[in-house]
Scaffold this motif. Structure first.
Motif, short mmCIF file in Angstrom:
data_model
loop_
_atom_site.label_atom_id
_atom_site.label_comp_id
_atom_site.label_asym_id
_atom_site.label_seq_id
_atom_site.Cartn_x
_atom_site.Cartn_y
_atom_site.Cartn_z
N TRP A 1 0.82 -1.21 0.00
CA TRP A 1 0.00 0.00 0.00
C TRP A 1 0.86 1.27 0.00
O TRP A 1 0.53 2.24 -0.68
CB TRP A 1 -0.95 -0.01 1.20
CG TRP A 1 -2.26 -0.65 0.87
CD1 TRP A 1 -2.66 -1.92 1.15
CD2 TRP A 1 -3.33 -0.05 0.14
NE1 TRP A 1 -3.92 -2.14 0.66
CE2 TRP A 1 -4.36 -1.01 0.04
CE3 TRP A 1 -3.53 1.21 -0.43
CZ2 TRP A 1 -5.56 -0.75 -0.62
CZ3 TRP A 1 -4.73 1.48 -1.08
CH2 TRP A 1 -5.73 0.50 -1.17
N LEU A 2 1.94 1.26 0.74
CA LEU A 2 2.80 2.44 0.76
C LEU A 2 3.40 2.70 -0.62
O LEU A 2 3.47 3.84 -1.08
CB LEU A 2 3.90 2.27 1.80
CG LEU A 2 3.46 2.32 3.27
CD1 LEU A 2 4.61 1.98 4.19
CD2 LEU A 2 2.87 3.69 3.62
N TYR A 3 3.82 1.63 -1.29
CA TYR A 3 4.38 1.79 -2.63
C TYR A 3 3.32 2.35 -3.58
O TYR A 3 3.60 3.28 -4.36
CB TYR A 3 4.89 0.44 -3.14
CG TYR A 3 5.61 0.51 -4.47
CD1 TYR A 3 6.99 0.65 -4.53
CD2 TYR A 3 4.90 0.44 -5.68
CE1 TYR A 3 7.66 0.72 -5.74
CE2 TYR A 3 5.56 0.51 -6.89
CZ TYR A 3 6.94 0.64 -6.92
OH TYR A 3 7.59 0.71 -8.13
N ALA A 4 2.11 1.80 -3.52
CA ALA A 4 1.04 2.25 -4.41
C ALA A 4 0.67 3.72 -4.15
O ALA A 4 0.45 4.49 -5.09
CB ALA A 4 -0.18 1.36 -4.24
N LEU A 5 0.60 4.11 -2.89
CA LEU A 5 0.24 5.48 -2.56
C LEU A 5 1.33 6.46 -2.98
O LEU A 5 1.04 7.56 -3.46
CB LEU A 5 -0.05 5.61 -1.07
CG LEU A 5 -1.32 4.88 -0.59
CD1 LEU A 5 -1.39 4.88 0.94
CD2 LEU A 5 -2.57 5.53 -1.18
N LEU A 6 2.59 6.05 -2.80
CA LEU A 6 3.69 6.89 -3.28
C LEU A 6 3.63 7.04 -4.80
O LEU A 6 3.94 8.11 -5.35
CB LEU A 6 5.04 6.30 -2.86
CG LEU A 6 5.38 6.37 -1.37
CD1 LEU A 6 6.70 5.66 -1.10
CD2 LEU A 6 5.45 7.82 -0.88
N ALA A 7 3.24 5.98 -5.48
CA ALA A 7 3.13 6.04 -6.94
C ALA A 7 2.02 6.98 -7.39
O ALA A 7 2.06 7.50 -8.51
CB ALA A 7 2.89 4.64 -7.50
N ILE B 1 12.95 3.66 1.48
CA ILE B 1 13.94 4.72 1.77
C ILE B 1 14.46 5.31 0.47
O ILE B 1 14.57 6.54 0.32
CB ILE B 1 15.10 4.16 2.61
CG1 ILE B 1 14.61 3.70 3.98
CG2 ILE B 1 16.20 5.21 2.78
CD1 ILE B 1 15.65 2.94 4.78
N CYS B 2 14.75 4.45 -0.49
CA CYS B 2 15.29 4.89 -1.78
C CYS B 2 14.31 5.81 -2.50
O CYS B 2 14.70 6.86 -3.02
CB CYS B 2 15.61 3.67 -2.64
SG CYS B 2 16.00 4.04 -4.36
N LEU B 3 13.03 5.44 -2.54
CA LEU B 3 12.05 6.25 -3.27
C LEU B 3 11.84 7.61 -2.62
O LEU B 3 11.76 8.64 -3.31
CB LEU B 3 10.73 5.49 -3.36
CG LEU B 3 10.76 4.18 -4.14
CD1 LEU B 3 9.39 3.54 -4.16
CD2 LEU B 3 11.28 4.39 -5.55
N VAL B 4 11.75 7.62 -1.30
CA VAL B 4 11.59 8.89 -0.60
C VAL B 4 12.79 9.79 -0.85
O VAL B 4 12.65 10.99 -1.17
CB VAL B 4 11.40 8.66 0.91
CG1 VAL B 4 11.48 9.99 1.67
CG2 VAL B 4 10.06 7.98 1.18
N ALA B 5 13.98 9.23 -0.74
CA ALA B 5 15.19 10.04 -0.82
C ALA B 5 15.57 10.40 -2.26
O ALA B 5 15.91 11.55 -2.55
CB ALA B 5 16.35 9.29 -0.17
#
Length: 266
Positions: free
Chosen positions: A200-206, A249-253
């Protein structure tokens, strides 16, 4: 007597005070515009230059101070940090996913959802936790009072949580995306990482649009710090949750440009 400041200030409302200003009655209504302006000027001249408020500390509400942390992530233990090429590859893949969602959002949002997909009301925070994570995760394994053998099949989404299908997330506006991120990240702050949460976190970030709003900055930085905190407690590089934590961490940063949080390979 006029103060030094008043003498230096320009007269925005020049009024011929005339005689009898000292005997002007401030308690009665003015009889004409000139008298009204003279009253205003006289009241202003009687005000002190500095006023100190008398505050009763007992009437102040507690917990008024808000501390905003801008600290970076905990460094990865030796051998747990992903390579730079791995991070760049994940950012590239993530960018492709975002473009695909944007391109096909209308198509997927027009899909009719199955009857069992009942999305909670916008303000139902507990309902959204159950929807995304499932009762087994949200309430805990012992909450239902059933043994493992008695549990419903894995496809009972009320138990295991609904996956972030494109037909579901394509219906989310940015307000809902931000709200769900905040809800799930706050839940994550006090609990361990689980696969449903990661999906869910990955999907919401997307689905999170750029440029980021200030509240989005705060939430995703909180997410990266929590991931780094859990990673720092791991004892094995074979931990099944390590790739997911590194990815978030990678996607946020790297993708959302919070570069001070980025992993720096050895």
């Amino acid at each position: 007597m006029k103060s030094d400041v008043e003498e230096l200030m320009p007269r925005l409302l020049p009024v011929d005070c005339g005689e009898g200003t000292e005997n002007l009655d401030l308690s009665g209504p003015p009889r004409n515009p000139q008298e009204y302006l003279r009253q205003v000027q006289l009241e202003a001249s009687l005000c002190p230059d500095v006023v100190v408020a008398q505050i009763d500390p007992k009437k102040l509400k507690k917990k008024q101070t808000v501390n905003a942390s801008v600290a970076g992530c905990l460094a990865a233990p030796v051998g747990f940090c992903p390579s730079l090429s791995w991070q760049q590859h994940q950012v590239s893949n993530f960018s492709d996913v975002r473009q695909s969602i944007t391109k096909n959002r209308t198509h997927w949002s027009n899909h009719i959802l199955d009857d069992n997909v009942q999305m909670p009301k916008l303000t139902d925070e507990e309902g959204w936790k159950r929807f995304c994570l499932g009762e087994k995760t949200y309430l805990g394994p012992s909450s239902s009072g059933l043994t493992e053998a008695d549990q419903e099949p894995a496809l009972d989404y009320s138990k295991v949580g609904f996956p972030p299908l494109l037909s579901i997330v394509s219906r989310f506006n940015q307000s809902l995306v931000l709200m769900l991120l905040d809800i799930l990240i706050s839940w994550f702050e006090e609990r361990e990482f689980v696969p449903q949460l990661g999906r869910w976190l990955y999907a919401l970030l997307a689905c999170l649009e750029k440029p980021l709003l200030p509240e989005a900055h705060s939430s995703i930085r909180q997410l990266a710090r929590r991931c780094a905190q859990l990673r720092s407690t791991m004892n094995s590089q074979e931990d099944e949750n390590l790739p997911a934590l590194n990815l978030l961490i990678c996607l946020v940063a790297r993708y959302f440009e919070q570069v001070d949080l980025a992993d720096q390979p050895e």
